[in-house]
Structures are given as structure tokens and as C-alpha cells.
Design a protein around this motif. Structure first.
Motif, short mmCIF file in Angstrom:
data_model
loop_
_atom_site.label_atom_id
_atom_site.label_comp_id
_atom_site.label_asym_id
_atom_site.label_seq_id
_atom_site.Cartn_x
_atom_site.Cartn_y
_atom_site.Cartn_z
N LYS A 31 0.65 -1.14 0.03
CA LYS A 31 -0.01 -0.03 -0.11
C LYS A 31 0.86 1.20 0.06
O LYS A 31 0.25 2.20 -0.13
N TYR A 32 2.24 0.99 -0.08
CA TYR A 32 2.91 2.31 0.39
C TYR A 32 4.16 2.20 -0.94
O TYR A 32 4.65 1.23 -1.40
N ALA A 33 4.42 3.53 -1.40
CA ALA A 33 5.80 3.91 -2.07
C ALA A 33 6.76 3.55 -1.27
O ALA A 33 6.55 4.11 -0.02
N VAL A 34 8.05 3.04 -1.46
CA VAL A 34 8.93 3.09 -0.68
C VAL A 34 10.27 3.65 -1.58
O VAL A 34 10.38 3.38 -2.54
N ALA A 35 11.20 4.31 -0.61
CA ALA A 35 12.08 4.73 -1.23
C ALA A 35 13.37 4.57 -0.14
O ALA A 35 13.11 4.30 1.13
N TRP A 36 14.47 4.90 -0.51
CA TRP A 36 16.07 4.94 0.16
C TRP A 36 16.61 6.18 0.02
O TRP A 36 16.75 6.72 -1.00
N PHE A 37 16.82 6.70 1.23
CA PHE A 37 17.85 7.79 1.14
C PHE A 37 19.04 7.64 1.96
O PHE A 37 19.05 6.62 2.84
N ARG A 38 19.87 8.47 1.90
CA ARG A 38 21.30 8.18 2.73
C ARG A 38 21.75 9.50 3.07
O ARG A 38 21.56 10.56 2.50
N GLN A 39 22.39 9.48 4.23
CA GLN A 39 22.80 10.90 4.74
C GLN A 39 24.27 10.65 5.41
O GLN A 39 24.59 9.49 6.18
N THR A 40 25.08 11.73 5.30
CA THR A 40 26.58 11.44 5.96
C THR A 40 26.39 12.76 6.76
O THR A 40 25.76 13.61 6.68
N PRO A 41 27.40 12.70 7.75
CA PRO A 41 27.36 13.91 8.78
C PRO A 41 27.60 15.30 8.08
O PRO A 41 28.33 15.42 7.13
N GLY A 42 26.90 16.28 8.45
CA GLY A 42 26.93 17.52 8.03
C GLY A 42 26.19 17.86 6.60
O GLY A 42 26.33 18.99 6.48
N LYS A 43 25.71 16.53 6.14
CA LYS A 43 25.09 16.88 4.83
C LYS A 43 23.53 16.73 4.97
O LYS A 43 23.04 15.87 5.89
N THR A 52 7.44 2.61 -6.78
CA THR A 52 5.91 2.93 -6.22
C THR A 52 5.36 1.99 -5.59
O THR A 52 5.70 0.75 -5.84
N TRP A 53 4.20 2.18 -5.01
CA TRP A 53 3.33 1.10 -4.74
C TRP A 53 2.89 -0.14 -5.44
O TRP A 53 2.73 -0.91 -4.92
N THR A 54 2.94 0.15 -6.68
CA THR A 54 2.60 -0.84 -7.49
C THR A 54 3.76 -1.67 -8.07
O THR A 54 3.69 -2.99 -8.46
N GLN A 101 -0.13 5.01 -0.45
CA GLN A 101 -0.48 5.28 -1.97
C GLN A 101 -1.50 6.40 -2.17
O GLN A 101 -1.62 6.79 -3.22
N TYR A 102 -2.15 6.81 -0.95
CA TYR A 102 -3.27 7.69 -1.41
C TYR A 102 -2.51 9.07 -1.15
O TYR A 102 -3.32 10.19 -1.52
N LEU A 103 -1.36 9.26 -0.37
CA LEU A 103 -0.72 10.61 -0.50
C LEU A 103 0.50 10.77 -1.60
O LEU A 103 0.87 11.69 -1.75
N PHE A 104 0.78 9.56 -1.93
CA PHE A 104 2.21 9.46 -2.80
C PHE A 104 2.06 10.39 -4.03
O PHE A 104 1.00 9.89 -4.82
N ASP A 105 2.81 11.28 -4.44
CA ASP A 105 2.77 11.80 -5.86
C ASP A 105 4.13 11.35 -6.50
O ASP A 105 5.25 11.84 -5.87
N VAL A 106 4.03 10.77 -7.51
CA VAL A 106 5.28 10.07 -8.14
C VAL A 106 6.17 11.26 -8.53
O VAL A 106 7.38 11.15 -8.72
N ALA A 107 5.70 12.22 -8.83
CA ALA A 107 6.23 13.72 -9.05
C ALA A 107 7.46 13.97 -8.11
O ALA A 107 8.32 14.81 -8.25
N HIS A 108 7.03 13.49 -6.84
CA HIS A 108 7.79 13.97 -5.59
C HIS A 108 8.64 12.79 -5.04
O HIS A 108 9.12 12.68 -4.18
N GLY A 113 10.73 15.10 2.27
CA GLY A 113 9.57 15.59 3.01
C GLY A 113 8.02 15.13 2.69
O GLY A 113 7.05 15.29 3.38
N LYS A 114 8.08 14.42 1.71
CA LYS A 114 6.85 13.69 1.12
C LYS A 114 6.90 12.40 1.40
O LYS A 114 5.71 11.68 0.83
N PHE A 115 7.58 11.75 2.05
CA PHE A 115 7.43 10.46 2.75
C PHE A 115 7.27 10.50 4.28
O PHE A 115 7.78 11.07 5.07
#
Length: 128
Positions: A31-43, A52-54, A101-108, A113-115
Motif C-alpha cells: 500500500k506504500y511507495a518505498v524509497a531509500w535515502f542516505r545521509q552523511t554527517p553535516g550533509k 512506487t506502490w505498484t 498510496q493515497y498521499l504519494f505523488d510520483v512527481a515527488h 518531506g513527501k514520505f
């Protein structure tokens, strides 16, 4: 409130591969779009990949395109991120994120902030 649990991080040598897993606290994950993000210190948190959810559409950051695969297994209720040919620049804390899936906009697809839901992150270190 969905909780996400990442696993699979660790120390990997340059040129190696790893597979990260993201499992939610509820079913069905489809039911959810899933993403991976990453972060390093100070960035700022950096987009890596989205499915996408499909499962029909995937997006990748240029930094991992061609050597990364995001996928989901409906039966196991889990999402994955595989990265091959790892580089020291891939060293970061990797976060799984999900959007209903009800909130996710593939454009984002690459906007943190959209997750709505986030895991605690798993450390990936690429080093000799």
C-alpha cells in the motif's frame, strides 16, 4: 503509525555489493511507495531510489544508477535495495522511507518531506 525496520548494513570493501532490507510493522507493504535515502554527517539527506506502490515504476539517483536495484517482495512484505560496485562515496546511513498510496505523488519521488514514515537507518561503510 507504520514503523520501518532496516537491516543489512555493515562494512563492505570497495567493489563489493550489499543488500539492504526494509520491513514495515504492518501488512500489506504494497500500500506504500518505498524509497531509500542516505545521509552523511553535516550533509542533507540524499535520495537514492524509489519504487512506487505498484512496483511498476522505479527511480534512481544518478550516483547509483546502473549499479543499484530497488525492489519489493509482496509475499515477504519487504522492500530491498541492492547496490553493486560499492564506492567509498556510498558510505552513509541508509534510511528506508514510505508514503501511503493515497498521499504519494510520483512527481515527488526524491523529496524526503513527501514520505510520512521513516526507519532508524542502517550504517553502510565502504572501506578497505
Amino acid at each position: 503509525q507504520v514503523q520501518l525496520f532496516e537491516s543489512g548494513g555493515g562494512l563492505v570493501q570497495p567493489g563489493g555489493s550489499l543488500s539492504l532490507s526494509c520491513e514495515p510493522s504492518e501488512r500489506p507493504f504494497r500500500k506504500y511507495a518505498v524509497a531509500w535515502f542516505r545521509q552523511t554527517p553535516g550533509k542533507e539527506r540524499e535520495f537514492v531510489a524509489t519504487v512506487t506502490w505498484t512496483g511498476a515504476s522505479t527511480h534512481y539517483a544518478d550516483s547509483v544508477k546502473g549499479r543499484s536495484t530497488i525492489s519489493r517482495d509482496v509475499v515477504k512484505n519487504t522492500a530491498y535495495l541492492q547496490i553493486d560496485n560499492l564506492k567509498p562515496a556510498d558510505t552513509a546511513v541508509y534510511y528506508c522511507a514510505a508514503s501511503s498510496q493515497y498521499l504519494f505523488d510520483v512527481a515527488h519521488y526524491n523529496v524526503p518531506g513527501k514520505f510520512e514514515y521513516w526507519g532508524q537507518g542502517t550504517q553502510v561503510t565502504v572501506s578497505t
